[in-house]
Motif scaffolding. Sequence first.
Motif, PDB file in Angstrom:
ATOM      1  N   HIS A 380      -0.822   5.889   5.667  1.00  0.00           N
ATOM      2  CA  HIS A 380      -1.156   4.471   4.959  1.00  0.00           C
ATOM      3  C   HIS A 380      -3.023   4.352   4.483  1.00  0.00           C
ATOM      4  CE1 HIS A 380      -0.106   2.488   8.911  1.00  0.00           C
ATOM      5  NE2 HIS A 380      -1.370   3.411   9.072  1.00  0.00           N
ATOM      6  N   ASP A 381      -3.520   5.797   3.709  1.00  0.00           N
ATOM      7  CA  ASP A 381      -4.275   5.349   3.661  1.00  0.00           C
ATOM      8  C   ASP A 381      -5.352   4.355   2.643  1.00  0.00           C
ATOM      9  OD1 ASP A 381      -6.927   7.254   2.049  1.00  0.00           O
ATOM     10  OD2 ASP A 381      -6.708   7.012   4.061  1.00  0.00           O
ATOM     11  N   TYR A 382      -4.584   3.584   2.196  1.00  0.00           N
ATOM     12  CA  TYR A 382      -4.532   1.843   0.923  1.00  0.00           C
ATOM     13  C   TYR A 382      -5.442   1.041   2.067  1.00  0.00           C
ATOM     14  CZ  TYR A 382       0.237   1.528   2.054  1.00  0.00           C
ATOM     15  OH  TYR A 382       1.117   1.274   3.251  1.00  0.00           O
ATOM     16  N   LEU A 383      -4.721   1.775   3.670  1.00  0.00           N
ATOM     17  CA  LEU A 383      -5.962   0.230   4.586  1.00  0.00           C
ATOM     18  C   LEU A 383      -6.729   0.616   4.616  1.00  0.00           C
ATOM     19  CD1 LEU A 383      -2.470   0.027   6.828  1.00  0.00           C
ATOM     20  CD2 LEU A 383      -2.604  -1.693   5.189  1.00  0.00           C
ATOM     21  N   LYS A 441      24.007  -3.135   3.223  1.00  0.00           N
ATOM     22  CA  LYS A 441      24.751  -3.067   3.196  1.00  0.00           C
ATOM     23  C   LYS A 441      25.942  -1.900   3.687  1.00  0.00           C
ATOM     24  CE  LYS A 441      26.880  -2.964  -0.986  1.00  0.00           C
ATOM     25  NZ  LYS A 441      26.794  -2.213  -2.705  1.00  0.00           N
ATOM     26  N   PRO A 442      26.798  -1.492   3.842  1.00  0.00           N
ATOM     27  CA  PRO A 442      26.739   0.034   4.628  1.00  0.00           C
ATOM     28  C   PRO A 442      26.725   1.328   3.277  1.00  0.00           C
ATOM     29  CG  PRO A 442      28.842  -2.157   5.086  1.00  0.00           C
ATOM     30  CD  PRO A 442      27.503  -2.587   4.130  1.00  0.00           C
ATOM     31  N   ARG A 443      26.705   1.630   3.800  1.00  0.00           N
ATOM     32  CA  ARG A 443      26.580   3.229   3.242  1.00  0.00           C
ATOM     33  C   ARG A 443      25.405   2.541   2.561  1.00  0.00           C
ATOM     34  NH1 ARG A 443      28.477   5.315   7.361  1.00  0.00           N
ATOM     35  NH2 ARG A 443      28.748   7.481   5.885  1.00  0.00           N
ATOM     36  N   ALA A 444      24.431   1.971   1.950  1.00  0.00           N
ATOM     37  CA  ALA A 444      23.794   1.529   0.683  1.00  0.00           C
ATOM     38  C   ALA A 444      22.375   2.877   1.271  1.00  0.00           C
ATOM     39  CB  ALA A 444      22.993   0.429   0.642  1.00  0.00           C
ATOM     40  N   ILE A 445      22.344   2.925  -0.313  1.00  0.00           N
ATOM     41  CA  ILE A 445      21.419   4.256  -0.367  1.00  0.00           C
ATOM     42  C   ILE A 445      20.123   3.287  -0.336  1.00  0.00           C
ATOM     43  CG2 ILE A 445      20.229   5.792  -1.989  1.00  0.00           C
ATOM     44  CD1 ILE A 445      22.833   7.063  -3.339  1.00  0.00           C
ATOM     45  N   LEU A 446      18.997   4.565   0.551  1.00  0.00           N
ATOM     46  CA  LEU A 446      18.293   3.792   0.841  1.00  0.00           C
ATOM     47  C   LEU A 446      16.907   4.326  -0.350  1.00  0.00           C
ATOM     48  CD1 LEU A 446      17.278   4.263   4.034  1.00  0.00           C
ATOM     49  CD2 LEU A 446      17.291   1.951   2.877  1.00  0.00           C
ATOM     50  N   LYS A 447      16.443   3.448  -1.142  1.00  0.00           N
ATOM     51  CA  LYS A 447      15.074   4.084  -2.722  1.00  0.00           C
ATOM     52  C   LYS A 447      14.355   4.220  -2.081  1.00  0.00           C
ATOM     53  CE  LYS A 447      14.967   0.288  -4.973  1.00  0.00           C
ATOM     54  NZ  LYS A 447      13.630   0.408  -6.730  1.00  0.00           N
ATOM     55  N   PRO A 448      13.102   4.625  -2.842  1.00  0.00           N
ATOM     56  CA  PRO A 448      11.748   4.879  -1.789  1.00  0.00           C
ATOM     57  C   PRO A 448      10.644   4.029  -2.122  1.00  0.00           C
ATOM     58  CG  PRO A 448      12.501   6.680  -3.232  1.00  0.00           C
ATOM     59  CD  PRO A 448      14.191   6.005  -3.513  1.00  0.00           C
ATOM     60  N   ARG A 449      10.156   3.283  -1.557  1.00  0.00           N
ATOM     61  CA  ARG A 449       8.878   2.160  -1.844  1.00  0.00           C
ATOM     62  C   ARG A 449       8.094   3.601  -2.152  1.00  0.00           C
ATOM     63  NH1 ARG A 449      11.546  -2.718  -1.108  1.00  0.00           N
ATOM     64  NH2 ARG A 449       9.774  -2.552  -2.442  1.00  0.00           N
ATOM     65  N   LYS A 450       7.155   2.048  -3.128  1.00  0.00           N
ATOM     66  CA  LYS A 450       5.861   2.964  -3.574  1.00  0.00           C
ATOM     67  C   LYS A 450       4.708   1.300  -3.497  1.00  0.00           C
ATOM     68  CE  LYS A 450       3.396   5.800  -6.624  1.00  0.00           C
ATOM     69  NZ  LYS A 450       3.088   6.410  -5.845  1.00  0.00           N
ATOM     70  N   VAL A 451       3.975   2.168  -2.749  1.00  0.00           N
ATOM     71  CA  VAL A 451       2.566   1.095  -2.148  1.00  0.00           C
ATOM     72  C   VAL A 451       1.692   1.291  -3.897  1.00  0.00           C
ATOM     73  CG1 VAL A 451       0.418  -0.196  -0.856  1.00  0.00           C
ATOM     74  CG2 VAL A 451       2.697   0.444  -0.070  1.00  0.00           C
ATOM     75  N   CYS A 452       1.144   0.113  -5.002  1.00  0.00           N
ATOM     76  CA  CYS A 452       0.305   0.031  -6.130  1.00  0.00           C
ATOM     77  C   CYS A 452      -0.997  -0.189  -4.954  1.00  0.00           C
ATOM     78  CB  CYS A 452       0.829  -0.524  -6.284  1.00  0.00           C
ATOM     79  SG  CYS A 452      -0.592  -1.102  -7.287  1.00  0.00           S
ATOM     80  N   VAL A 453      -2.082   0.728  -5.358  1.00  0.00           N
ATOM     81  CA  VAL A 453      -3.493   0.893  -4.232  1.00  0.00           C
ATOM     82  C   VAL A 453      -3.952   0.302  -5.464  1.00  0.00           C
ATOM     83  CG1 VAL A 453      -3.266   2.657  -2.799  1.00  0.00           C
ATOM     84  CG2 VAL A 453      -3.268   2.979  -5.378  1.00  0.00           C
ATOM     85  N   GLY A 454      -3.797  -0.456  -6.708  1.00  0.00           N
ATOM     86  CA  GLY A 454      -4.601  -0.867  -7.389  1.00  0.00           C
ATOM     87  C   GLY A 454      -4.626  -0.721  -8.832  1.00  0.00           C
ATOM     88  N   GLY A 455      -5.561  -1.156 -10.189  1.00  0.00           N
ATOM     89  CA  GLY A 455      -4.906  -0.744 -11.126  1.00  0.00           C
ATOM     90  C   GLY A 455      -3.583  -1.574 -11.702  1.00  0.00           C
ATOM     91  N   LYS A 456      -2.244  -0.920 -12.863  1.00  0.00           N
ATOM     92  CA  LYS A 456      -1.565  -1.573 -12.716  1.00  0.00           C
ATOM     93  C   LYS A 456      -0.824  -1.978 -11.873  1.00  0.00           C
ATOM     94  CE  LYS A 456       0.112  -3.500 -17.053  1.00  0.00           C
ATOM     95  NZ  LYS A 456       0.428  -4.670 -17.078  1.00  0.00           N
ATOM     96  N   ARG A 457      -0.166  -2.787 -11.834  1.00  0.00           N
ATOM     97  CA  ARG A 457       1.219  -2.763 -10.707  1.00  0.00           C
ATOM     98  C   ARG A 457       2.358  -2.381 -10.977  1.00  0.00           C
ATOM     99  NH1 ARG A 457       5.277  -5.308  -7.570  1.00  0.00           N
ATOM    100  NH2 ARG A 457       4.844  -7.248  -8.862  1.00  0.00           N
ATOM    101  N   ARG A 458       3.586  -1.551 -11.096  1.00  0.00           N
ATOM    102  CA  ARG A 458       4.902  -0.836 -11.350  1.00  0.00           C
ATOM    103  C   ARG A 458       5.844  -1.626 -10.964  1.00  0.00           C
ATOM    104  NH1 ARG A 458       5.268   5.165 -12.021  1.00  0.00           N
ATOM    105  NH2 ARG A 458       2.691   5.600 -11.808  1.00  0.00           N
TER     106      ARG A 458
END
Lengths: 501, 232
Positions: A380-383, A441-458
């Motif tokens: 987590h280099d954004y730290l 929820k059981p068997r729920a698929i994990l969605k990859p997460r992303k940290v926005c480091v600056g600029g426009k946050r998607r």
Amino acid sequence: MVLQPAERHRGDWSHRRLGPWCSPTGSPAPLSCETGCGEGTWILVCRLLVPTQVSLLSMEEDIDTRKINNSFLRDHSYATEADIISTVEFNHTGELLATGDKGGRVVIFQREQESKNQVHRRGEYNVYSTFQSHEPEFDYLKSLEIEEKINKIRWLPQQNAAYFLLSTNDKTVKLWKVSERDKRPEGYNLKDEEGRLRDPATITTLRVPVLRPMDLMVEATPRRVFANAHTYHINSISVNSDYETYMSADDLRINLWNFEITNQSFNIVDIKPANMEELTEVITAAEFHPHHCNTFVYSSSKGTIRLCDMRASALCDRHTKFFEEPEDPSNRSFFSEIISSISDVKFSHSGRCIMTRDYLTVKVWDLNMENRPVETYQVHDYLRSKLCSLYENDCIFDKFECVWNGSDSVIMTGSYNNFFRMFDRNTKRDVTLEASRENSKPRAILKPRKVCVGGKRRKDEISVDSLDFSKKILHTAWHPSENIIAVAATNNLYIFQDKVN
Amino acid sequence: MTRKSICQGTMLTRGLKRKCSEDEAPAGPLQRQSLLDMSLAKLQLCHMLAEPNLCRSVLIANTVRQIQEEMTQDGSWSLPGPQTAGRLPRDHLVSTEVLCRSAWAGPAPAPDPADLASALQAVPATQVPRAVPGGPWDRAVPGESQGGFPRSLDQVFGTLESHGPGAVEELLSDVGGSYCDLDAVLTGVVGGAKSGPEGLETFASVAAPPRGTSCKADLGELDHVVEILVET
């Protein structure tokens, strides 16, 4: 980097060539191998709550809903500090998963056996045994409380029907035996069925007691207590590959024990300076080599790793190898030393590499190259630009652990906001996942997460300032041969599995 | 959720605006000062905990030393007395013991047997200035003396009398220290001694070395640190 086949050794996984994303049967799952750490490959198997204390159950809770053996426990909002999981460890076969918590309890989960009727339930873990390993103690000599928090659990390889594990708090290591009892003797001569003593005068015939089946009972008994050997806080324990000895490391010393002897230990490392004023460095973690019973490593708060050979001398104050990366002058700050402090060190299963975790990165070192790591992964280099604030709120001192997968091709470590990260060493791809109740929820698929480091946050991104620093994943574990991971988030234990088509 | 964890969750934004509004890479003197204040406050906080984390204390103490080193090199600190170049930085830096003394939680020593032996001899306190009168340092540095051991005890008692029973508690709890060696403990340093006359007697019976004899801080630095402590 080309993976060599794992060396043959005692573990039961070594003879199988595992690709990074093998299904439990050993054949590569087509989608997973191609995408590696790609999206959508991890699913939630179960979320387990460490059983809370009985007194809390009475607070307007319906006790019937607390079916501890049920994989999906109801969300309990009265989690106490005592329930915070402080260590997670699979045993050598992956059948058992042990957790230790701040309240000194150990909870062992067992994997659900595969059955033809309920194929989808395979991979779930249910409570197998719970016991109080350590109690809070009071050191009368120093007028200080000794915390009962379990710092580490390490399993011994199974040698008979019983399971053995080591658990430790700040001062005392204990060896626990966990065994099953599913038969009991019936037909005593001197006792009746309720256990009351019979008058010998009334006995006219003798019979041989027979073993009758009973409900399975799992009992845990303390077999050894290794106490009074550490002045400072124990941070690591490691079972040696000879299975006869183990080591315990505190801030300044490392001791070598024999499992059979509790009143003696050998001091093998001592970095306490004669004058405590000169203390500038402490031991942060230590581990034995997986195959060479004479070799171990220990890491320090200054970001260095020392590899020692016990054959060289009785006191291993002189290292055989010294691993340190030269400092990057462009990144120098007042926090450089703090963030270089290594919080965890782990040998790869092959024994050829070590992995270290410091505050912002995970590094892989080749044992034959001491002057720099072979791989560095940014967690987590954004730290990096927030270090001052993280110093202020003490987060900079958080000790994250790191783990290898069974084939040493993927490494995993935790972060904040209940995020955890995986790095595929072959494809160089990485993924950030979240252990959260929303995905429960059981068997729920994990969605990859992303940290926005600056600029426009998607849309799906989260900004650095919105991260919750109180939700940290410090402890994770990876099944020794399969793609099953356990992630501890406060008092929740999440078990995820690689999705198999 | 503990109070600490709640604070951690929300404090980031506060701290961000207040102290670290910019990248921490170029640390101006003001930021350096606030960092020093923060670090000393953290060390002081240590002694409120049951048994503080040695790793954390060492890391904070190292950070403080680093800041002081830089401040010394910058000339931000006024240093009295003849200066000998080269020898300067180390000698005038506050030792870890002094840093952690008010907390008595970090790497501060409880007397080792070896220390006791040396303390009983006359320790030339060439680098050690007179104890700063008044302020928290007095309590924390009872042993600063020009002579040997007995003199320091007098100073201890003198200090204690002037500050009342509360100080006794604090001082005697300091003596125990979280990280006494077992041998040191067994030689009679009583940990967490209770207040009152028996506490004082116990202390008197112990050959505790004057803690300040090995302190190499100079007066200017102590003044500076006193200021910080008094403010916080």
